[in-house]
Design a protein around this motif. Structure first.
Motif, mmCIF file in Angstrom:
data_model
loop_
_atom_site.group_PDB
_atom_site.id
_atom_site.type_symbol
_atom_site.label_atom_id
_atom_site.label_comp_id
_atom_site.label_asym_id
_atom_site.label_seq_id
_atom_site.Cartn_x
_atom_site.Cartn_y
_atom_site.Cartn_z
ATOM 1 N N MET A 1 0.842 -1.181 0.000
ATOM 2 C CA MET A 1 0.000 0.000 0.000
ATOM 3 C C MET A 1 0.881 1.236 0.000
ATOM 4 O O MET A 1 1.917 1.266 0.649
ATOM 5 N N PRO A 2 0.437 2.250 -0.672
ATOM 6 C CA PRO A 2 1.166 3.515 -0.616
ATOM 7 C C PRO A 2 1.201 4.044 0.811
ATOM 8 O O PRO A 2 0.278 3.820 1.580
ATOM 9 N N GLU A 3 2.273 4.718 1.154
ATOM 10 C CA GLU A 3 2.444 5.240 2.508
ATOM 11 C C GLU A 3 1.459 6.358 2.829
ATOM 12 O O GLU A 3 0.859 6.376 3.875
ATOM 13 N N GLY A 4 1.322 7.305 1.929
ATOM 14 C CA GLY A 4 0.462 8.451 2.179
ATOM 15 C C GLY A 4 -0.711 8.501 1.229
ATOM 16 O O GLY A 4 -0.762 7.796 0.218
ATOM 17 N N MET A 5 -1.647 9.365 1.552
ATOM 18 C CA MET A 5 -2.874 9.469 0.778
ATOM 19 C C MET A 5 -2.622 9.883 -0.674
ATOM 20 O O MET A 5 -3.354 9.490 -1.574
ATOM 21 N N PRO A 10 0.050 1.266 -6.938
ATOM 22 C CA PRO A 10 0.737 0.309 -7.800
ATOM 23 C C PRO A 10 0.018 0.235 -9.147
ATOM 24 O O PRO A 10 -1.198 0.441 -9.227
ATOM 25 N N SER A 11 0.763 -0.058 -10.179
ATOM 26 C CA SER A 11 0.161 -0.167 -11.503
ATOM 27 C C SER A 11 0.690 -1.398 -12.218
ATOM 28 O O SER A 11 1.734 -1.944 -11.864
ATOM 29 N N VAL A 12 -0.055 -1.812 -13.220
ATOM 30 C CA VAL A 12 0.367 -2.903 -14.090
ATOM 31 C C VAL A 12 0.907 -2.254 -15.360
ATOM 32 O O VAL A 12 0.190 -1.520 -16.039
ATOM 33 N N PHE A 22 3.416 0.711 -21.727
ATOM 34 C CA PHE A 22 2.614 1.716 -21.026
ATOM 35 C C PHE A 22 2.012 1.115 -19.771
ATOM 36 O O PHE A 22 1.989 -0.108 -19.601
ATOM 37 N N ASP A 23 1.525 1.982 -18.874
ATOM 38 C CA ASP A 23 0.805 1.534 -17.684
ATOM 39 C C ASP A 23 -0.628 1.231 -18.092
ATOM 40 O O ASP A 23 -1.312 2.082 -18.673
ATOM 41 N N LEU A 24 -1.081 0.040 -17.795
ATOM 42 C CA LEU A 24 -2.413 -0.400 -18.196
ATOM 43 C C LEU A 24 -3.482 0.087 -17.223
ATOM 44 O O LEU A 24 -4.517 0.576 -17.629
ATOM 45 N N PHE A 25 -3.206 -0.066 -15.916
ATOM 46 C CA PHE A 25 -4.141 0.396 -14.894
ATOM 47 C C PHE A 25 -3.465 0.413 -13.542
ATOM 48 O O PHE A 25 -2.418 -0.204 -13.358
ATOM 49 N N GLU A 26 -4.064 1.130 -12.602
ATOM 50 C CA GLU A 26 -3.646 1.124 -11.194
ATOM 51 C C GLU A 26 -4.647 0.270 -10.425
ATOM 52 O O GLU A 26 -5.766 0.043 -10.893
ATOM 53 N N GLU A 31 -6.736 -5.093 -1.925
ATOM 54 C CA GLU A 31 -7.979 -5.691 -2.393
ATOM 55 C C GLU A 31 -7.737 -6.799 -3.416
ATOM 56 O O GLU A 31 -8.372 -7.841 -3.366
ATOM 57 N N ILE A 32 -6.851 -6.556 -4.380
ATOM 58 C CA ILE A 32 -6.571 -7.539 -5.423
ATOM 59 C C ILE A 32 -5.073 -7.580 -5.697
ATOM 60 O O ILE A 32 -4.342 -6.672 -5.324
ATOM 61 N N SER A 33 -4.636 -8.657 -6.341
ATOM 62 C CA SER A 33 -3.219 -8.776 -6.697
ATOM 63 C C SER A 33 -3.106 -9.468 -8.049
ATOM 64 O O SER A 33 -4.057 -10.078 -8.541
#
Length: 61
Positions: A1-5, A10-12, A22-26, A31-33
């Motif tokens: 999880m990100p440290e701050g708000m 994380p992205s795929v 390219f980044d497909l999604f965050e 919740e999911i992996s």
């Protein structure tokens, strides 16, 4: 999880057979992996659908 708000989620990141990357999604890692092997051979639409399916399963649980 990100440290701050306001930290980046994380992205795929994908690299297509034509070399385009390219980044497909965050996603929310609490919740999911994902694993790299889940994306091999998928189209971009199929890869996005994989996230949708995992989100749906998480919401129903």
């Amino acid at each position: 999880m990100p440290e701050g708000m306001f930290d980046k989620m994380p992205s795929v990141s994908v690299t297509l057979s034509n070399g385009e990357s390219f980044d497909l999604f965050e996603y929310y890692p609490d919740e999911i992996s994902f694993s790299e092997s889940e994306f091999i051979g998928l189209t971009v639409a199929e890869a996005r659908n994989l996230k949708t399916q995992k989100d749906f399963i998480y919401i129903q649980s």
